[in-house]
Write a protein that holds these residues in place. Structure first.
Motif, PDB file in Angstrom:
ATOM      1  N   ILE A  94       0.949  -1.413  -0.059  1.00  0.00           N
ATOM      2  CA  ILE A  94      -0.073  -0.169   0.188  1.00  0.00           C
ATOM      3  C   ILE A  94       1.420   0.732   0.053  1.00  0.00           C
ATOM      4  CG2 ILE A  94      -1.279   1.083   1.416  1.00  0.00           C
ATOM      5  CD1 ILE A  94      -3.187  -1.808   2.215  1.00  0.00           C
ATOM      6  N   VAL A  95       1.947   1.308   0.510  1.00  0.00           N
ATOM      7  CA  VAL A  95       2.536   2.437   0.905  1.00  0.00           C
ATOM      8  C   VAL A  95       3.852   2.582  -0.894  1.00  0.00           C
ATOM      9  CG1 VAL A  95       4.759   1.479   2.160  1.00  0.00           C
ATOM     10  CG2 VAL A  95       4.155   3.538   2.690  1.00  0.00           C
ATOM     11  N   GLN A  96       3.619   1.660  -1.238  1.00  0.00           N
ATOM     12  CA  GLN A  96       4.238   2.107  -2.407  1.00  0.00           C
ATOM     13  C   GLN A  96       3.925   2.297  -3.921  1.00  0.00           C
ATOM     14  OE1 GLN A  96       7.819   2.489  -1.176  1.00  0.00           O
ATOM     15  NE2 GLN A  96       8.583   0.231  -2.145  1.00  0.00           N
ATOM     16  N   MET A  97       2.859   3.242  -3.606  1.00  0.00           N
ATOM     17  CA  MET A  97       2.417   3.806  -4.476  1.00  0.00           C
ATOM     18  C   MET A  97       3.215   4.689  -5.264  1.00  0.00           C
ATOM     19  SD  MET A  97      -0.742   1.902  -4.721  1.00  0.00           S
ATOM     20  CE  MET A  97      -1.187   2.913  -5.829  1.00  0.00           C
ATOM     21  N   PRO A  98       3.086   4.249  -6.934  1.00  0.00           N
ATOM     22  CA  PRO A  98       3.381   4.934  -7.941  1.00  0.00           C
ATOM     23  C   PRO A  98       2.821   6.835  -8.072  1.00  0.00           C
ATOM     24  CG  PRO A  98       2.066   3.643  -9.659  1.00  0.00           C
ATOM     25  CD  PRO A  98       2.090   3.091  -7.530  1.00  0.00           C
ATOM     26  N   ALA A  99       4.205   7.515  -8.387  1.00  0.00           N
ATOM     27  CA  ALA A  99       3.938   9.265  -8.372  1.00  0.00           C
ATOM     28  C   ALA A  99       2.193   9.546  -9.092  1.00  0.00           C
ATOM     29  CB  ALA A  99       4.725   9.437  -9.011  1.00  0.00           C
ATOM     30  N   GLY A 100       1.498   9.974  -8.278  1.00  0.00           N
ATOM     31  CA  GLY A 100       0.103  10.296  -9.070  1.00  0.00           C
ATOM     32  C   GLY A 100      -0.836   9.150  -8.734  1.00  0.00           C
ATOM     33  N   LEU A 101      -0.732   8.212  -8.345  1.00  0.00           N
ATOM     34  CA  LEU A 101      -1.624   7.294  -7.458  1.00  0.00           C
ATOM     35  C   LEU A 101      -1.706   7.418  -6.166  1.00  0.00           C
ATOM     36  CD1 LEU A 101      -1.665   4.607  -9.949  1.00  0.00           C
ATOM     37  CD2 LEU A 101      -3.198   6.581 -10.046  1.00  0.00           C
ATOM     38  N   PRO A 102      -1.532   8.168  -5.692  1.00  0.00           N
ATOM     39  CA  PRO A 102      -1.332   8.263  -4.200  1.00  0.00           C
ATOM     40  C   PRO A 102      -2.969   7.441  -2.921  1.00  0.00           C
ATOM     41  CG  PRO A 102      -3.099  10.392  -4.225  1.00  0.00           C
ATOM     42  CD  PRO A 102      -2.543  10.206  -5.810  1.00  0.00           C
ATOM     43  N   VAL A 103      -2.029   6.670  -1.910  1.00  0.00           N
ATOM     44  CA  VAL A 103      -2.518   6.423  -1.053  1.00  0.00           C
ATOM     45  C   VAL A 103      -2.342   6.917  -0.287  1.00  0.00           C
ATOM     46  CG1 VAL A 103      -3.578   3.751  -0.299  1.00  0.00           C
ATOM     47  CG2 VAL A 103      -3.534   4.285  -2.447  1.00  0.00           C
ATOM     48  N   GLY A 104      -3.321   7.540   1.468  1.00  0.00           N
ATOM     49  CA  GLY A 104      -2.536   7.694   2.631  1.00  0.00           C
ATOM     50  C   GLY A 104      -3.117   6.561   3.710  1.00  0.00           C
ATOM     51  N   THR A 105      -1.760   5.561   3.911  1.00  0.00           N
ATOM     52  CA  THR A 105      -1.365   4.607   4.013  1.00  0.00           C
ATOM     53  C   THR A 105      -1.575   4.855   5.867  1.00  0.00           C
ATOM     54  OG1 THR A 105      -0.345   3.674   2.130  1.00  0.00           O
ATOM     55  CG2 THR A 105      -0.079   2.164   4.202  1.00  0.00           C
ATOM     56  N   LEU A 106      -2.155   4.198   6.625  1.00  0.00           N
ATOM     57  CA  LEU A 106      -1.932   4.251   7.920  1.00  0.00           C
ATOM     58  C   LEU A 106      -1.394   2.952   8.371  1.00  0.00           C
ATOM     59  CD1 LEU A 106      -3.279   6.556   8.859  1.00  0.00           C
ATOM     60  CD2 LEU A 106      -5.205   5.914   6.908  1.00  0.00           C
ATOM     61  N   ALA A 107      -1.482   2.434  10.278  1.00  0.00           N
ATOM     62  CA  ALA A 107      -1.324   1.520  10.656  1.00  0.00           C
ATOM     63  C   ALA A 107      -1.393  -0.208  10.116  1.00  0.00           C
ATOM     64  CB  ALA A 107      -0.739   1.725  12.369  1.00  0.00           C
ATOM     65  N   VAL A 108      -0.667  -0.944  10.289  1.00  0.00           N
ATOM     66  CA  VAL A 108      -2.068  -1.906  10.278  1.00  0.00           C
ATOM     67  C   VAL A 108      -2.405  -2.346  11.471  1.00  0.00           C
ATOM     68  CG1 VAL A 108      -1.429  -4.824  10.106  1.00  0.00           C
ATOM     69  CG2 VAL A 108       0.838  -3.596   8.922  1.00  0.00           C
ATOM     70  N   GLY A 109      -4.092  -2.605  10.566  1.00  0.00           N
ATOM     71  CA  GLY A 109      -4.631  -3.615  11.488  1.00  0.00           C
ATOM     72  C   GLY A 109      -5.813  -2.831  12.263  1.00  0.00           C
ATOM     73  N   LYS A 110      -6.609  -3.240  13.031  1.00  0.00           N
ATOM     74  CA  LYS A 110      -6.908  -2.123  14.356  1.00  0.00           C
ATOM     75  C   LYS A 110      -6.956  -0.627  14.135  1.00  0.00           C
ATOM     76  CE  LYS A 110      -9.683  -5.712  16.739  1.00  0.00           C
ATOM     77  NZ  LYS A 110     -10.615  -6.318  17.992  1.00  0.00           N
ATOM     78  N   ALA A 111      -5.321  -0.184  14.639  1.00  0.00           N
ATOM     79  CA  ALA A 111      -4.607   0.804  14.897  1.00  0.00           C
ATOM     80  C   ALA A 111      -5.136   1.655  13.909  1.00  0.00           C
ATOM     81  CB  ALA A 111      -3.041   0.591  14.876  1.00  0.00           C
ATOM     82  N   GLY A 112      -4.410   0.965  12.898  1.00  0.00           N
ATOM     83  CA  GLY A 112      -4.955   1.309  10.772  1.00  0.00           C
ATOM     84  C   GLY A 112      -6.505   1.853  11.375  1.00  0.00           C
ATOM     85  N   ALA A 113      -6.829   0.733  11.565  1.00  0.00           N
ATOM     86  CA  ALA A 113      -8.717   1.216  10.834  1.00  0.00           C
ATOM     87  C   ALA A 113      -8.782   2.599  11.817  1.00  0.00           C
ATOM     88  CB  ALA A 113      -9.203   0.216  11.077  1.00  0.00           C
ATOM     89  N   ARG A 114      -8.869   2.484  13.056  1.00  0.00           N
ATOM     90  CA  ARG A 114      -9.544   3.887  14.113  1.00  0.00           C
ATOM     91  C   ARG A 114      -8.661   4.949  13.092  1.00  0.00           C
ATOM     92  NH1 ARG A 114      -7.727   0.239  18.619  1.00  0.00           N
ATOM     93  NH2 ARG A 114      -9.976  -1.258  19.189  1.00  0.00           N
ATOM     94  N   ASN A 115      -7.037   5.226  12.742  1.00  0.00           N
ATOM     95  CA  ASN A 115      -6.690   6.155  12.222  1.00  0.00           C
ATOM     96  C   ASN A 115      -7.143   7.086  11.351  1.00  0.00           C
ATOM     97  OD1 ASN A 115      -4.934   6.824  14.688  1.00  0.00           O
ATOM     98  ND2 ASN A 115      -3.288   6.057  13.992  1.00  0.00           N
TER      99      ASN A 115
END
Length: 145
Positions: A94-115
């Motif tokens: 998820i974090v390794q997206m090519p330029a121009g296709l942004p994805v704001g990447t959160l933490a793995v699992g429940k912490a990421g879901a909450r964030n």
């Protein structure tokens, strides 16, 4: 989310979005198993009233990137466990997206879901006073719902 098995984790995101009074729904649509469904959801999302997309997936975790390819809305990616220990494969995907296709990447699992919910709330707070008030309440409450 990419699979029904992801629902337990993503319920945390939904619960937090509900607390912020942000309308939300969960849909299972795999980038690999249901690519046409993912495309349809994304190309119609803005017209259907969505303001952001939270996409969660494990292993190859292609879903957030595919969502970003098909929408101009902000996409928040939540990596999930399921492949390598700790979900590191999904995180890297998820974090390794090519330029121009942004994805704001959160933490793995429940912490990421909450964030993902907390970040979406901060984004919506820029133009919605009611959400902004809930964000301030969240901060005053020690970042707990």
């Amino acid at each position: 989310m990419g699979s029904q098995s992801d629902e337990a984790v993503m319920q945390e995101c939904s619960k937090w979005l509900d607390w912020f009074n942000i309308e939300n729904n969960m849909v299972v649509a795999s980038a690999h198993r249901n690519p046409d469904k993912v495309r349809e959801l994304m190309v119609t999302a803005k017209d259907n009233g969505y303001g952001a997309i939270v996409a969660a997936a494990g292993m190859a975790a292609a879903l957030p990137g595919v969502c970003s390819a098909y929408t101009s809305l902000p996409v928040l990616g939540v990596p999930l466990e399921g492949g390598l220990p700790g979900g590191i494969d999904a995180l890297y995907s998820i974090v390794q997206m090519p330029a121009g296709l942004p994805v704001g990447t959160l933490a793995v699992g429940k912490a990421g879901a909450r964030n993902a919910a907390a970040l979406a709330a901060r984004m919506f707070a820029l133009s919605d006073a009611a959400v902004a008030k809930r964000v301030e309440e969240f901060k005053a409450n020690g970042y707990k719902i």
